[in-house]
Design an enzyme around this catalytic site. Sequence first.
Site, PDB file in Angstrom:
ATOM      1  N   TYR A 189       0.754  -1.075  -0.181  1.00  0.00           N
ATOM      2  CA  TYR A 189      -0.205  -0.084   0.110  1.00  0.00           C
ATOM      3  C   TYR A 189       0.747   1.196   0.134  1.00  0.00           C
ATOM      4  O   TYR A 189       0.577   2.268  -0.527  1.00  0.00           O
ATOM      5  CB  TYR A 189      -1.024   0.000   1.099  1.00  0.00           C
ATOM      6  CG  TYR A 189      -1.815  -1.257   1.092  1.00  0.00           C
ATOM      7  CD1 TYR A 189      -3.055  -1.022   0.777  1.00  0.00           C
ATOM      8  CD2 TYR A 189      -1.476  -2.451   1.966  1.00  0.00           C
ATOM      9  CE1 TYR A 189      -3.797  -2.185   0.816  1.00  0.00           C
ATOM     10  CE2 TYR A 189      -2.319  -3.570   1.993  1.00  0.00           C
ATOM     11  CZ  TYR A 189      -3.602  -3.468   1.348  1.00  0.00           C
ATOM     12  OH  TYR A 189      -4.137  -4.595   1.322  1.00  0.00           O
ATOM     13  N   ASN A 210     -13.643  -1.705  -4.461  1.00  0.00           N
ATOM     14  CA  ASN A 210     -13.756  -2.675  -5.126  1.00  0.00           C
ATOM     15  C   ASN A 210     -13.974  -2.812  -6.601  1.00  0.00           C
ATOM     16  O   ASN A 210     -15.174  -3.074  -6.948  1.00  0.00           O
ATOM     17  CB  ASN A 210     -14.606  -3.812  -4.453  1.00  0.00           C
ATOM     18  CG  ASN A 210     -14.593  -5.335  -5.001  1.00  0.00           C
ATOM     19  OD1 ASN A 210     -13.387  -5.704  -5.653  1.00  0.00           O
ATOM     20  ND2 ASN A 210     -15.432  -5.932  -5.039  1.00  0.00           N
ATOM     21  N   CYS A 259      -6.160  -6.442  -7.453  1.00  0.00           N
ATOM     22  CA  CYS A 259      -6.061  -6.075  -5.976  1.00  0.00           C
ATOM     23  C   CYS A 259      -5.246  -7.043  -5.250  1.00  0.00           C
ATOM     24  O   CYS A 259      -4.770  -6.503  -4.057  1.00  0.00           O
ATOM     25  CB  CYS A 259      -7.701  -5.901  -5.368  1.00  0.00           C
ATOM     26  SG  CYS A 259      -8.700  -4.812  -6.341  1.00  0.00           S
ATOM     27  N   HIS A 260      -5.258  -8.342  -5.464  1.00  0.00           N
ATOM     28  CA  HIS A 260      -4.647  -9.465  -4.592  1.00  0.00           C
ATOM     29  C   HIS A 260      -3.333  -9.157  -4.482  1.00  0.00           C
ATOM     30  O   HIS A 260      -2.452  -9.750  -3.886  1.00  0.00           O
ATOM     31  CB  HIS A 260      -4.968 -10.609  -5.113  1.00  0.00           C
ATOM     32  CG  HIS A 260      -4.835 -10.927  -6.512  1.00  0.00           C
ATOM     33  ND1 HIS A 260      -5.470 -10.496  -7.452  1.00  0.00           N
ATOM     34  CD2 HIS A 260      -3.643 -11.549  -7.114  1.00  0.00           C
ATOM     35  CE1 HIS A 260      -4.992 -10.890  -8.807  1.00  0.00           C
ATOM     36  NE2 HIS A 260      -3.932 -11.615  -8.480  1.00  0.00           N
ATOM     37  N   GLU A 272      -0.204 -17.262  -8.940  1.00  0.00           N
ATOM     38  CA  GLU A 272       0.741 -16.647  -9.925  1.00  0.00           C
ATOM     39  C   GLU A 272       1.904 -17.138  -9.447  1.00  0.00           C
ATOM     40  O   GLU A 272       2.849 -16.242  -9.943  1.00  0.00           O
ATOM     41  CB  GLU A 272       0.378 -15.116  -9.830  1.00  0.00           C
ATOM     42  CG  GLU A 272      -1.096 -14.920 -10.078  1.00  0.00           C
ATOM     43  CD  GLU A 272      -1.270 -13.293  -9.775  1.00  0.00           C
ATOM     44  OE1 GLU A 272      -0.456 -12.438  -9.380  1.00  0.00           O
ATOM     45  OE2 GLU A 272      -2.415 -12.977 -10.653  1.00  0.00           O
TER      46      GLU A 272
END
Length: 114
Positions: A33, A55, A63-64, A95
């Site tokens: 962040y 969202n 976002c993950h 991923e």
Amino acid sequence: MQHLKTIPASTPTFHRRVYEQLLTVPRGKVTTYGDLAHALNSAAYRAVGQALRNNPCAPNVPCHRVVSSDGRIGGFNGQREGPDVTRKIALLAAEGVQVTNGRIDLARHRHDFF
DNA sequence: CACCTGACATAAT
DNA sequence: AATTATGCCAGGT
């Protein structure tokens, strides 16, 4: 960029910038962040969280790939713990991002914007 | 316009 | 190492 064309017109500019910047994080890498905010020449760490909480993720914003500065996962889908977070971990794992004991090896997976 | 809130970060216990 | 307190900044009410 058409990735964001479906988001509400009322979406604040700062939020849009967060999404745009996030889209530059490649698969298999993550950012924090704080880094994200810094990449926008700002110190609004928390505002970044707000942006993601809004969202627009569902369609196409990864976002993950945003985690806490200490390597912990952070939140997902409005929660800081629970099944949603577990899902976030699963997405990362898919991923190729290793998550051990709720932690990520930032030295290995952190994406640098500069 | 004056608070309140938060998917944070850091310093201090 | 784990918890608590404080600071941050943009948005929402």
